[in-house]
Write an enzyme that holds these catalytic residues in place. Structure first.
Site, mmCIF file in Angstrom:
data_model
loop_
_atom_site.group_PDB
_atom_site.id
_atom_site.type_symbol
_atom_site.label_atom_id
_atom_site.label_comp_id
_atom_site.label_asym_id
_atom_site.label_seq_id
_atom_site.Cartn_x
_atom_site.Cartn_y
_atom_site.Cartn_z
ATOM 1 N N ASP A 95 0.869 -1.344 -0.033
ATOM 2 C CA ASP A 95 0.000 0.102 -0.075
ATOM 3 C C ASP A 95 0.885 1.299 -0.074
ATOM 4 O O ASP A 95 0.516 2.376 0.277
ATOM 5 C CB ASP A 95 -0.910 0.218 1.067
ATOM 6 C CG ASP A 95 -0.124 -0.061 2.610
ATOM 7 O OD1 ASP A 95 0.877 -0.180 2.434
ATOM 8 O OD2 ASP A 95 -0.739 -0.062 3.577
ATOM 9 N N HIS A 130 24.368 2.442 -16.731
ATOM 10 C CA HIS A 130 23.374 2.842 -16.051
ATOM 11 C C HIS A 130 23.505 2.255 -14.361
ATOM 12 O O HIS A 130 22.465 1.439 -13.845
ATOM 13 C CB HIS A 130 22.002 2.692 -16.520
ATOM 14 C CG HIS A 130 21.731 3.605 -17.553
ATOM 15 N ND1 HIS A 130 20.710 3.280 -18.579
ATOM 16 C CD2 HIS A 130 22.067 4.794 -17.882
ATOM 17 C CE1 HIS A 130 20.669 4.349 -19.346
ATOM 18 N NE2 HIS A 130 21.370 5.204 -19.083
ATOM 19 N N ASP A 149 26.897 10.391 -11.936
ATOM 20 C CA ASP A 149 25.891 11.058 -12.931
ATOM 21 C C ASP A 149 24.800 11.411 -12.153
ATOM 22 O O ASP A 149 23.968 10.348 -11.946
ATOM 23 C CB ASP A 149 25.814 9.982 -14.134
ATOM 24 C CG ASP A 149 24.702 10.512 -15.236
ATOM 25 O OD1 ASP A 149 23.865 11.503 -14.871
ATOM 26 O OD2 ASP A 149 24.787 10.080 -16.567
ATOM 27 N N ASP A 168 21.263 17.529 -15.384
ATOM 28 C CA ASP A 168 21.812 16.263 -15.476
ATOM 29 C C ASP A 168 23.247 16.494 -15.823
ATOM 30 O O ASP A 168 23.630 16.892 -16.854
ATOM 31 C CB ASP A 168 21.094 15.721 -16.872
ATOM 32 C CG ASP A 168 21.649 14.349 -17.393
ATOM 33 O OD1 ASP A 168 22.408 13.376 -16.449
ATOM 34 O OD2 ASP A 168 21.116 13.666 -18.496
ATOM 35 N N HIS A 180 27.356 5.277 -26.419
ATOM 36 C CA HIS A 180 26.152 6.032 -26.709
ATOM 37 C C HIS A 180 26.493 7.236 -27.440
ATOM 38 O O HIS A 180 27.610 7.267 -27.781
ATOM 39 C CB HIS A 180 25.749 6.238 -25.215
ATOM 40 C CG HIS A 180 26.568 7.174 -24.262
ATOM 41 N ND1 HIS A 180 27.024 8.425 -24.501
ATOM 42 C CD2 HIS A 180 27.548 6.779 -23.264
ATOM 43 C CE1 HIS A 180 27.780 8.922 -23.619
ATOM 44 N NE2 HIS A 180 28.241 7.691 -23.061
ATOM 45 N N HIS A 239 21.165 14.427 -25.614
ATOM 46 C CA HIS A 239 19.809 14.517 -25.450
ATOM 47 C C HIS A 239 19.142 15.847 -25.212
ATOM 48 O O HIS A 239 19.939 16.394 -24.525
ATOM 49 C CB HIS A 239 19.176 13.404 -24.860
ATOM 50 C CG HIS A 239 19.520 13.259 -23.096
ATOM 51 N ND1 HIS A 239 18.985 13.910 -22.291
ATOM 52 C CD2 HIS A 239 20.526 12.554 -22.665
ATOM 53 C CE1 HIS A 239 19.670 13.816 -21.123
ATOM 54 N NE2 HIS A 239 20.534 12.932 -21.256
ATOM 55 N N HIS A 293 15.107 12.852 -20.336
ATOM 56 C CA HIS A 293 15.294 12.813 -21.772
ATOM 57 C C HIS A 293 14.238 13.183 -22.401
ATOM 58 O O HIS A 293 12.965 12.746 -22.488
ATOM 59 C CB HIS A 293 15.563 11.118 -22.270
ATOM 60 C CG HIS A 293 16.677 10.712 -21.526
ATOM 61 N ND1 HIS A 293 16.938 9.347 -21.212
ATOM 62 C CD2 HIS A 293 17.852 10.960 -20.901
ATOM 63 C CE1 HIS A 293 18.081 8.955 -20.836
ATOM 64 N NE2 HIS A 293 18.450 10.041 -20.817
ATOM 65 N N GLU A 305 27.629 14.726 -23.616
ATOM 66 C CA GLU A 305 28.083 13.909 -22.441
ATOM 67 C C GLU A 305 28.872 12.726 -22.916
ATOM 68 O O GLU A 305 28.586 11.524 -22.877
ATOM 69 C CB GLU A 305 26.898 13.065 -21.610
ATOM 70 C CG GLU A 305 25.703 12.704 -22.406
ATOM 71 C CD GLU A 305 24.623 12.224 -21.693
ATOM 72 O OE1 GLU A 305 24.859 11.314 -20.621
ATOM 73 O OE2 GLU A 305 23.392 12.738 -21.676
ATOM 74 N N TYR A 317 34.925 4.342 -21.889
ATOM 75 C CA TYR A 317 34.748 3.228 -20.916
ATOM 76 C C TYR A 317 35.444 2.058 -21.465
ATOM 77 O O TYR A 317 35.281 1.419 -22.504
ATOM 78 C CB TYR A 317 33.143 2.744 -20.777
ATOM 79 C CG TYR A 317 32.213 4.047 -20.824
ATOM 80 C CD1 TYR A 317 31.861 4.488 -19.608
ATOM 81 C CD2 TYR A 317 31.698 4.681 -21.764
ATOM 82 C CE1 TYR A 317 31.092 5.768 -19.444
ATOM 83 C CE2 TYR A 317 30.859 5.622 -22.044
ATOM 84 C CZ TYR A 317 30.877 6.264 -20.733
ATOM 85 O OH TYR A 317 29.812 7.331 -20.470
ATOM 86 N N ARG A 371 32.976 9.897 -18.155
ATOM 87 C CA ARG A 371 32.057 10.910 -18.737
ATOM 88 C C ARG A 371 32.064 12.060 -18.143
ATOM 89 O O ARG A 371 32.169 12.103 -16.784
ATOM 90 C CB ARG A 371 30.890 9.970 -18.512
ATOM 91 C CG ARG A 371 29.650 10.730 -19.307
ATOM 92 C CD ARG A 371 28.108 10.024 -19.528
ATOM 93 N NE ARG A 371 27.382 9.863 -18.426
ATOM 94 C CZ ARG A 371 27.630 8.353 -17.911
ATOM 95 N NH1 ARG A 371 28.292 7.353 -18.502
ATOM 96 N NH2 ARG A 371 26.763 8.144 -16.869
ATOM 97 N N GLU A 413 29.646 15.466 -18.432
ATOM 98 C CA GLU A 413 28.216 15.948 -18.970
ATOM 99 C C GLU A 413 27.897 17.004 -18.542
ATOM 100 O O GLU A 413 27.811 17.498 -17.135
ATOM 101 C CB GLU A 413 27.405 14.862 -18.485
ATOM 102 C CG GLU A 413 25.742 15.110 -19.023
ATOM 103 C CD GLU A 413 24.681 13.947 -18.749
ATOM 104 O OE1 GLU A 413 25.026 13.329 -17.889
ATOM 105 O OE2 GLU A 413 23.802 14.247 -19.403
HETATM 106 N N1 GLY Z 1 21.568 9.987 -16.446
HETATM 107 C C1 GLY Z 1 20.951 9.876 -17.667
HETATM 108 C C2 GLY Z 1 21.571 10.455 -18.806
HETATM 109 O O1 GLY Z 1 22.794 11.078 -18.757
HETATM 110 O O2 GLY Z 1 21.276 10.612 -19.808
HETATM 111 MN MN MN Z 2 23.615 11.827 -16.934
HETATM 112 MN MN MN Z 3 22.269 12.669 -19.730
#
Ligand code: GLY
Ligand code: MN
Ligand code: MN
Length: 422
Positions: free
Chosen positions: A23, A227, A244, A255, A334, A338, A345, A368, A372, A390, A392
């Protein structure tokens, strides 16, 4: 309303509440298109837009006030609050929607609605449309055309107004502060979740409502998992940590990713990889200005990363040929980023008629790039294995170029080391 032809109606349903277990619910998150259009924060509500309706064009359905439920679950605006505080022209209890909405649909040619996003609401809408047929003894005309509302709203959301930019700037500042805090407090022996706690402490104490997505804190090779959200391991001296994390502030997301040494000093191999990623990010940001095509920033990151990996002899061969082969994908899997806005996103097409769209002032996007190097990669020298970087930032397209909304946290190696030492 200006984009809707006459004799049309738009129906936007609130997001449903979701059970997490038994619940208890997940924290409620309003349908971002509904938030965007009118800001109404409650579940079990619907926004209806009816251009030209004499009694009011902006109509809300929402829960009635109910002192008992409010004592248990929190404040409800009620239809009166929808009118007085959210500027609806007209508002009704959601319990009456079955009786009222068919009459509003009657005689309309076109219904704007986000079909297929909420099966329960889809079914209600079909029932209301069918109910129109039974109005007035079967003479009433149901709408004949259903059009995806998101197509209109997403294009509006892609170009941020001055008011939205102000909120996004604040979301970026708070997240930058949070990353600074993590850098200052990092030390070997802490657990990843403890840096997550420092980051999220800064979000909440600054007035953000939540992380915009589950924070990623990956020490050492955990940074290679794009992720990674377990955040349970101990941070080791000599490793990097990749964080991140961004916040949601007044419905707008930031982000940011930063990668820094747990003990405050980059090793030589870490520094070499780091500087390639930073150079790739800088090259991408140079390709962001009104009129430039979206893909150029991505192309720039691929060029710099491939060249950098060849210079370090992690890749062997001719740079242009390696790019054509996609050799970088083992290390950079990647794309450059975005759109960013109410969703991390965010909505908005990247191509129009199969051609990359060009930047316009008011767009916000992330940049970003990353490298890796899998701990299991037997094709590279052991000193590189398990390094993940990374970087970003959140970039606003301006009239003349672009602006970094997340510049409040350092990313040049010397500056990171200084901050961590201080
Ligand atoms: N943390 C999600 C991205 O960087 O797109
Ligand atoms: Mn991110
Ligand atoms: Mn991002």
């Amino acid at each position: 309303m200006a984009m809707m032809p006459s004799n049309s109606i738009a129906v936007i349903a609130a997001a449903p509440e979701k059970i997490r277990s038994k619940d208890t619910h997940y924290p409620y998150k309003q349908n971002t298109s509904l938030s965007y259009l009118c800001g109404f924060p409650e579940p079990e509500s619907a926004l209806v837009i009816i251009p030209g309706r004499e009694q009011g064009e902006f109509v809300m359905f929402c829960r009635d006030k109910n002192l008992l439920r409010e004592t248990w679950d929190g404040y409800r605006e009620g239809p009166e609050g929808a009118v007085n505080r959210y500027a609806a022209d007209d508002a009704f209890p959601i319990d009456d929607i079955d009786d009222i909405l068919p009459g509003m649909l009657e005689g309309k040619d076109r219904v704007y609605y986000a079909i297929g996003k909420d099966a329960d609401f889809d079914k209600h809408l079909m029932d209301w449309v069918n109910n129109v047929r039974s109005l007035r003894g079967g003479d009433a005309m149901p709408p004949s055309e259903f059009v995806d509302l998101d197509h209109l709203v997403n294009e509006m959301r892609l170009i941020k107004t001055a008011g939205e930019i102000k909120l996004m700037r604040r979301a970026g500042e708070i997240a930058a502060q949070a990353h600074c805090r993590a850098m200052k407090l990092s030390k070997p022996g802490l657990y990843e979740y403890q840096l997550q706690a420092e980051i999220e402490h800064e979000f909440m104490i600054s007035g953000a409502s939540a992380p915009a997505y589950t924070s990623i804190v990956g020490g050492g090779k955990n940074g290679c998992i794009l992720h990674y959200i377990e955040n349970r391991d101990k941070l080791k001296s000599g490793d990097l940590v990749l964080i991140d994390a961004g916040c949601e502030y007044e419905n707008y997301a930031s982000d940011i990713t930063r990668t820094f040494p747990v003990n405050g000093k980059f090793t030589k191999p870490q520094a070499a990889i780091y500087d390639i990623v930073l150079a790739a990010q800088a090259a991408a940001i140079e390709q962001i200005a009104p009129g430039l095509e979206y893909h150029l920033a991505n192309d720039a990151t691929i060029q710099v990363i491939t060249q950098g990996l060849v210079d370090l002899e992690i890749l062997q061969g001719d740079v242009d040929a390696l790019i054509v082969q996609g050799a970088y994908r083992d290390f950079y899997m990647h794309s450059v980023g975005h759109w960013l806005g109410m969703d991390v996103h965010d909505v908005g097409d990247y191509k129009i008629d199969n051609k990359w769209r060009v930047y316009e002032p008011g767009m916000v996007l992330t940049v970003e790039p990353g490298i890796y190097i899998s701990p299991d990669n037997q094709n590279v020298a052991p000193k590189w294995r398990g390094i993940a970087v990374r970087i970003e930032d959140d970039i606003l397209v301006t009239k003349t170029g672009c602006e970094d909304l997340t510049s409040g946290v350092p990313k040049v190696r010397d500056q990171i080391e200084q901050l961590m030492a201080g």
